[in-house]
Design an enzyme around this catalytic site. Structure first.
Site, PDB file in Angstrom:
ATOM      1  CB  SER A 110      -0.845  -0.020   1.271  1.00 39.71           C
ATOM      2  OG  SER A 110      -1.384   1.256   1.512  1.00 39.71           O
ATOM      3  CB  SER A 111       0.488   4.640  -1.409  1.00 40.43           C
ATOM      4  OG  SER A 111      -0.815   4.890  -0.935  1.00 40.43           O
ATOM      5  CB  CYS A 112      -0.196   3.898   4.118  1.00 42.31           C
ATOM      6  SG  CYS A 112      -0.451   2.185   4.518  1.00 42.31           S
ATOM      7  CE1 TYR A 139      -3.567  -2.954   5.302  1.00 39.51           C
ATOM      8  CE2 TYR A 139      -2.777  -0.946   4.246  1.00 39.51           C
ATOM      9  CZ  TYR A 139      -3.353  -2.197   4.160  1.00 39.51           C
ATOM     10  OH  TYR A 139      -3.722  -2.698   2.934  1.00 39.51           O
ATOM     11  CE  LYS A 143      -1.200  -4.967   3.084  1.00 42.11           C
ATOM     12  NZ  LYS A 143      -1.440  -6.231   2.349  1.00 42.11           N
ATOM     13  CG  HIS A 182     -10.136   3.271   1.789  1.00 38.66           C
ATOM     14  ND1 HIS A 182     -10.314   1.912   1.718  1.00 38.66           N
ATOM     15  CD2 HIS A 182      -8.926   3.464   2.349  1.00 38.66           C
ATOM     16  CE1 HIS A 182      -9.246   1.317   2.210  1.00 38.66           C
ATOM     17  NE2 HIS A 182      -8.385   2.233   2.604  1.00 38.66           N
TER      18      HIS A 182
HETATM   19  O1  GFB Z   1      -9.422   7.153   2.249  1.00 41.07           O
HETATM   20  P1  GFB Z   1      -9.104   7.491   3.648  1.00 41.07           P
HETATM   21  O2  GFB Z   1     -10.005   6.943   4.690  1.00 41.07           O
HETATM   22  O3  GFB Z   1      -7.652   7.040   4.027  1.00 41.07           O
HETATM   23  O4  GFB Z   1      -9.136   9.099   3.815  1.00 41.07           O
HETATM   24  P2  GFB Z   1      -6.131   7.544   3.782  1.00 41.07           P
HETATM   25  C1  GFB Z   1      -8.534   9.972   2.886  1.00 41.07           C
HETATM   26  C2  GFB Z   1      -8.815  11.409   3.240  1.00 41.07           C
HETATM   27  O5  GFB Z   1     -10.215  11.685   3.031  1.00 41.07           O
HETATM   28  C3  GFB Z   1      -8.527  11.819   4.688  1.00 41.07           C
HETATM   29  C4  GFB Z   1     -10.738  12.361   4.142  1.00 41.07           C
HETATM   30  O6  GFB Z   1      -7.968  13.111   4.698  1.00 41.07           O
HETATM   31  C5  GFB Z   1      -9.922  11.824   5.332  1.00 41.07           C
HETATM   32  O7  GFB Z   1     -10.012  12.681   6.453  1.00 41.07           O
HETATM   33  N1  GFB Z   1     -12.200  12.153   4.247  1.00 41.07           N
HETATM   34  C6  GFB Z   1     -13.142  13.111   4.072  1.00 41.07           C
HETATM   35  C7  GFB Z   1     -12.825  10.991   4.514  1.00 41.07           C
HETATM   36  N2  GFB Z   1     -14.356  12.606   4.259  1.00 41.07           N
HETATM   37  C8  GFB Z   1     -14.200  11.284   4.545  1.00 41.07           C
HETATM   38  C9  GFB Z   1     -15.119  10.222   4.820  1.00 41.07           C
HETATM   39  O8  GFB Z   1     -16.341  10.397   4.873  1.00 41.07           O
HETATM   40  N3  GFB Z   1     -14.573   8.984   5.020  1.00 41.07           N
HETATM   41  C10 GFB Z   1     -13.224   8.766   4.957  1.00 41.07           C
HETATM   42  N4  GFB Z   1     -12.767   7.504   5.146  1.00 41.07           N
HETATM   43  N5  GFB Z   1     -12.334   9.753   4.725  1.00 41.07           N
HETATM   44  C11 GFB Z   1      -5.699   5.048   4.140  1.00 41.07           C
HETATM   45  C12 GFB Z   1      -4.960   4.269   5.188  1.00 41.07           C
HETATM   46  O9  GFB Z   1      -5.352   6.353   4.381  1.00 41.07           O
HETATM   47  O10 GFB Z   1      -5.304   4.752   2.829  1.00 41.07           O
HETATM   48  C13 GFB Z   1      -4.813   2.852   4.849  1.00 41.07           C
HETATM   49  O11 GFB Z   1      -5.590   4.476   6.442  1.00 41.07           O
HETATM   50  C14 GFB Z   1      -4.449   2.615   3.409  1.00 41.07           C
HETATM   51  O12 GFB Z   1      -3.858   2.283   5.681  1.00 41.07           O
HETATM   52  C15 GFB Z   1      -5.297   3.418   2.486  1.00 41.07           C
HETATM   53  O13 GFB Z   1      -3.103   2.945   3.196  1.00 41.07           O
HETATM   54  C16 GFB Z   1      -4.912   3.266   1.035  1.00 41.07           C
HETATM   55  O14 GFB Z   1      -5.822   7.725   2.340  1.00 41.07           O
HETATM   56  O15 GFB Z   1      -5.834   8.714   4.654  1.00 41.07           O
END
Ligand code: GFB
Length: 321
Positions: A110-112, A139, A143, A182
């Site tokens: 994953s990119s994280c 996570y 990975k 996500h």
């Molecule tokens: O996709 P996401 O949950 O994960 O959130 P990451 C991306 C961005 O979207 C963050 C914002 O800045 C969130 O605060 N966001 C805005 C929201 N509204 C929402 C919402 O309603 N739901 C969610 N979920 N986010 C993940 C990692 O990071 O990326 C994993 O936690 C993994 O480990 C994955 O690497 C690919 O992109 O921040």
């Protein structure tokens, strides 16, 4: 290097998840046999069960799409689950695969995995050069261990095991549960539900300023099959679309696709996570793959698929990508 898939028996671990099911669909176009094991048949966190299954099935190759995944909130709320379950799944499958003499293995990261403040776009060489983003370090550590396992088996036993690092993914089979998903499926659902209810606004988490790169899972699956056939090497390979948007811009694209112009509000008590994570996918492009679809087309496809399947969530935090 060219790995001929003709007649090969390929186990897609995590075949019910978004990525695994996309890989199964893509491999159906190849002259190989796809093997799967449902969760009712095989618990991937059970070392003995994985070993027995592998000895019985003895695949030629494995695509490792099984993982405990989730969005920023799930990652932050359940650090033990994300670290432990992913380590168990990876180590069980890797050890059993080695014992069953499986010489071709494609691990998905994953990119994280990259440092929070990595240079952008992020080259593969940024791995382990700085501190991780705290919301998903658990996570990420699991990975990184998976990448290192592939490298270790290559170094110690000469195994032709490789790793691919996908950017943020979306598409059919995604998780639409608002607590654990996500951002892309969450916003599709929120905007759709606002449209149905005639609500004037949609609430986003964080500030809306973080940048993210998105890739449709079918494009990822195509890149993975390409790598399976064409790549052999110690180093992992980034798989991205090459374009990024702010979270606010993502919400605007989604509003266009759904056809509903709600105003956006921001819950800044929720974390932003990493400010930016655009991958440098030039290694993949140099190998010969560069076919990511435009974001708006991919979102339209994901939205149509979700509506066709009743516009319902696919369940909180499935233990498969
Ligand atoms: O996709 P996401 O949950 O994960 O959130 P990451 C991306 C961005 O979207 C963050 C914002 O800045 C969130 O605060 N966001 C805005 C929201 N509204 C929402 C919402 O309603 N739901 C969610 N979920 N986010 C993940 C990692 O990071 O990326 C994993 O936690 C993994 O480990 C994955 O690497 C690919 O992109 O921040």
């Amino acid at each position: 290097m060219s790995y001929d898939l003709t007649g090969k028996r390929i186990w897609v671990a995590g075949h019910r998840g978004m990525v695994g099911s996309a890989v199964v669909r893509r491999l159906a176009e190849e002259p190989c046999e796809v093997l799967t094991a449902g969760r009712d048949t095989l618990d991937l966190t059970d070392q003995a069960a994985v070993r027995d299954w592998m000895q019985k099935i003895r695949p030629d190759a494995i695509v490792m799409a099984a993982a405990r995944v989730g969005g920023i909130k799930a990652n932050n709320d359940f650090p033990v689950d994300f670290l432990l379950q992913n380590l168990l799944i990876e180590t069980n499958i890797a050890q059993a695969a080695h014992e069953a003499d499986v010489n071709r293995f494609l691990f998905l990261g994953s990119s994280c995995i990259y440092p929070k403040m990595a240079p952008q776009p992020i080259p593969e060489s940024s791995l382990l050069t700085g501190p991780l983003e705290p919301t998903n370090e658990w996570y990420a550590i699991a990975k990184i261990a998976g990448i290192k396992l592939c490298q270790a088996y290559r170094k110690q036993y000469g195994r032709d095991w490789i790793s691919a690092m996908p950017t943020n993914l979306y598409g059919p089979g995604d998780n639409y549960d608002l607590e654990s998903s996500h951002v892309l499926p969450a916003l599709l659902r929120k905007v759709h539900e606002a449209k149905v209810a005639g609500a004037p606004s949609v609430e986003l988490w964080g500030t809306g300023t973080p940048l993210r790169e998105f890739l449709h899972c079918d494009d990822l699956a195509d890149a993975l099959v390409f790598l399976l056939k064409e790549y052999s090497g110690y180093d992992h390979v980034n798989v991205g679309s090459g374009s990024e948007v702010t979270i606010r811009e993502l919400a605007e694209v989604i509003a266009r696709v759904v056809g509903y112009d709600a105003s956006l509000t921001f819950d800044t008590t929720k974390p932003d996570g990493t400010p930016r994570k655009l991958m440098d996918s030039s290694r993949l492009h140099a190998l010969g793959w560069n076919r990511a679809r435009p974001l708006v087309d991919g979102i339209a496809h994901a939205y149509a698929h979700w509506l066709e399947h009743g516009g319902r969530e696919t369940g909180p935090m499935r233990a498969a990508r």
